[in-house]
Design a protein around this motif. Structure first.
Motif, PDB file in Angstrom:
ATOM      1  N   UNK A  25       0.873  -1.168   0.000  1.00 55.21           N
ATOM      2  CA  UNK A  25       0.000   0.000   0.000  1.00 55.21           C
ATOM      3  C   UNK A  25       0.913   1.221   0.000  1.00 55.21           C
ATOM      4  N   UNK A  26       0.999   1.927  -1.136  1.00 51.38           N
ATOM      5  CA  UNK A  26       1.933   3.048  -1.201  1.00 51.38           C
ATOM      6  C   UNK A  26       1.536   4.189  -0.275  1.00 51.38           C
ATOM      7  N   UNK A  27       2.505   4.971   0.160  1.00 50.92           N
ATOM      8  CA  UNK A  27       2.223   6.085   1.062  1.00 50.92           C
ATOM      9  C   UNK A  27       1.419   7.175   0.362  1.00 50.92           C
ATOM     10  N   UNK A  28       0.616   7.835   1.134  1.00 50.66           N
ATOM     11  CA  UNK A  28      -0.164   9.010   0.717  1.00 50.66           C
ATOM     12  C   UNK A  28      -1.265   8.716  -0.289  1.00 50.66           C
ATOM     13  N   UNK A  29      -1.631   7.446  -0.442  1.00 49.49           N
ATOM     14  CA  UNK A  29      -2.708   7.142  -1.375  1.00 49.49           C
ATOM     15  C   UNK A  29      -3.847   6.451  -0.649  1.00 49.49           C
ATOM     16  N   UNK A  30      -4.974   6.328  -1.342  1.00 47.06           N
ATOM     17  CA  UNK A  30      -6.108   5.593  -0.784  1.00 47.06           C
ATOM     18  C   UNK A  30      -6.220   4.262  -1.520  1.00 47.06           C
ATOM     19  N   UNK A  31      -6.020   3.173  -0.792  1.00 48.00           N
ATOM     20  CA  UNK A  31      -6.184   1.843  -1.373  1.00 48.00           C
ATOM     21  C   UNK A  31      -7.428   1.220  -0.746  1.00 48.00           C
ATOM     22  N   UNK A 204      -7.774   5.452  -4.932  1.00 46.67           N
ATOM     23  CA  UNK A 204      -6.812   5.725  -6.001  1.00 46.67           C
ATOM     24  C   UNK A 204      -6.561   4.392  -6.695  1.00 46.67           C
ATOM     25  N   UNK A 205      -6.483   3.364  -5.848  1.00 40.15           N
ATOM     26  CA  UNK A 205      -6.371   1.996  -6.348  1.00 40.15           C
ATOM     27  C   UNK A 205      -7.387   1.126  -5.625  1.00 40.15           C
ATOM     28  N   UNK A 206      -7.890   0.128  -6.334  1.00 42.81           N
ATOM     29  CA  UNK A 206      -8.877  -0.782  -5.749  1.00 42.81           C
ATOM     30  C   UNK A 206      -8.340  -2.202  -5.885  1.00 42.81           C
ATOM     31  N   UNK A 207      -8.498  -2.983  -4.812  1.00 38.93           N
ATOM     32  CA  UNK A 207      -8.145  -4.399  -4.872  1.00 38.93           C
ATOM     33  C   UNK A 207      -9.420  -5.200  -4.692  1.00 38.93           C
ATOM     34  N   UNK A 208      -9.784  -5.944  -5.718  1.00 39.60           N
ATOM     35  CA  UNK A 208     -10.965  -6.802  -5.622  1.00 39.60           C
ATOM     36  C   UNK A 208     -10.504  -8.137  -5.047  1.00 39.60           C
TER      37      UNK A 208
END
Ligand SMILES: Nc1ncnc2c1ncn2[C@@H]1O[C@H](COP(=O)(O)OP(=O)(O)OP(=O)(O)O)[C@@H](O)[C@H]1O
Length: 270
Positions: A25-31, A204-208
């Motif tokens: 999970x990269x920093x400063x993003x919404x996963x 920002x990114x979605x994990x299904x």
């Protein structure tokens, strides 16, 4: 950055909630982790603040194994927002927000005044600070939950279906406010939901995820919608369904977007 490395969780009764997950999970993003009930989302999320310990594998934050960090310290340094708000019922709203900073040594007065500022920041009238949680609406309680999670100014926020218990209109508002807040604060947010629309609205990114928290697909909402990895993802995101198939109609000189059932969903700008 949060990293899950070959993590597996088998509960004492033999339930394998998380099979074998490796992800970053990269920093400063919404996963956003999205998947059906019971697929292991909550278990995965709680491994970050050690509310669940993996049976095997490692979770690390910026390269530091979370097992090497004192549990209490770790939990205070990470914001955690739950569906029910998780507020302490016998403390006022302001005290709820100020709890962790006070535990960390901030003076009561200072923490309280910061709490009132945070209430404003999440769209609440600071006057509500003197009320008790039960005297607030569900949406207001959720806002307090967010304010409380932000109180210690954590780098990481874990959010477990935080907007699941409020009506769709309030939910929409909370999602929009969260986007605004995130654009100002730039936290690293790991967000869990079973609602694909919420995942697409916030991530920002979605994990299904499938059962066992297996990652069926990871991508931006647009990538997943444009190119679902397989039948499972396609069905989960509703790609190709009438709700997702939009087209444009011209009505009274304006271009209206309609879904596959010809129901209007918006107006094209310009
Ligand atoms: N303490 C526990 N003991 C035994 N099994 C558990 C425990 N907690 C969760 N499980 C099981 O592990 C699996 C994954 O649960 P988890 O709560 O992580 O899923 P989830 O995707 O977050 O589901 P939901 O959206 O319903 O909260 C489920 O089968 C659940 O019943």
């Amino acid at each position: 950055m949060i990293r899950f490395d070959a993590v597996r969780k088998e509960y004492p009764d033999g339930t394998v909630a998380v099979e074998d997950v490796t992800l970053e999970v990269p920093s400063h993003g919404v996963v956003v982790l999205v998947g059906s009930s019971g697929c292991g989302k909550t278990t995965l999320l709680r491994m970050v603040n050690r509310m669940v310990e993996p049976t095997s594998g490692t979770v690390s934050i910026d390269g530091v194994d979370v097992r090497s960090i004192d549990k209490v310290e770790l939990r205070r340094s990470i914001g955690y927002v739950l569906q029910a708000g998780g507020l302490l019922p016998h403390r006022t709203v302001a005290d709820n927000v100020a709890t962790v900073p006070v535990l960390q040594g901030t003076s009561r007065r200072e923490a309280r005044s910061a709490a009132l500022g945070l209430l404003e920041r999440v769209g609440l009238d600071p006057k509500l600070g003197d009320r008790y949680p039960a005297q607030l609406s569900g949406g207001q309680q959720q806002r307090v939950g967010v304010a409380r999670a932000l109180a210690a100014d954590p780098n990481i926020l874990l959010m477990d279906e935080p907007f699941g218990a409020v009506d769709p209109i309030v939910r929409d508002q909370l999602q929009q406010e969260m986007r605004t807040l995130q654009s100002e604060l730039g936290k690293t947010i790991l967000f869990v939901t079973h609602d694909i629309d919420e995942a697409f609205a916030l991530g920002d990114e979605v994990l299904v995820l499938r059962k066992g928290a297996e990652v069926a697909q990871r991508g931006t909402p647009a990538e997943i919608l444009a190119n679902p990895a397989d039948e499972f993802v396609s069905r989960f995101v509703g790609a190709g369904t009438s709700r997702r198939t939009l087209s444009v109609r011209e009505v009274d000189g304006r271009r209206i977007v309609v879904d596959g059932d010809d129901r209007p969903t918006g107006v094209l700008a310009g």
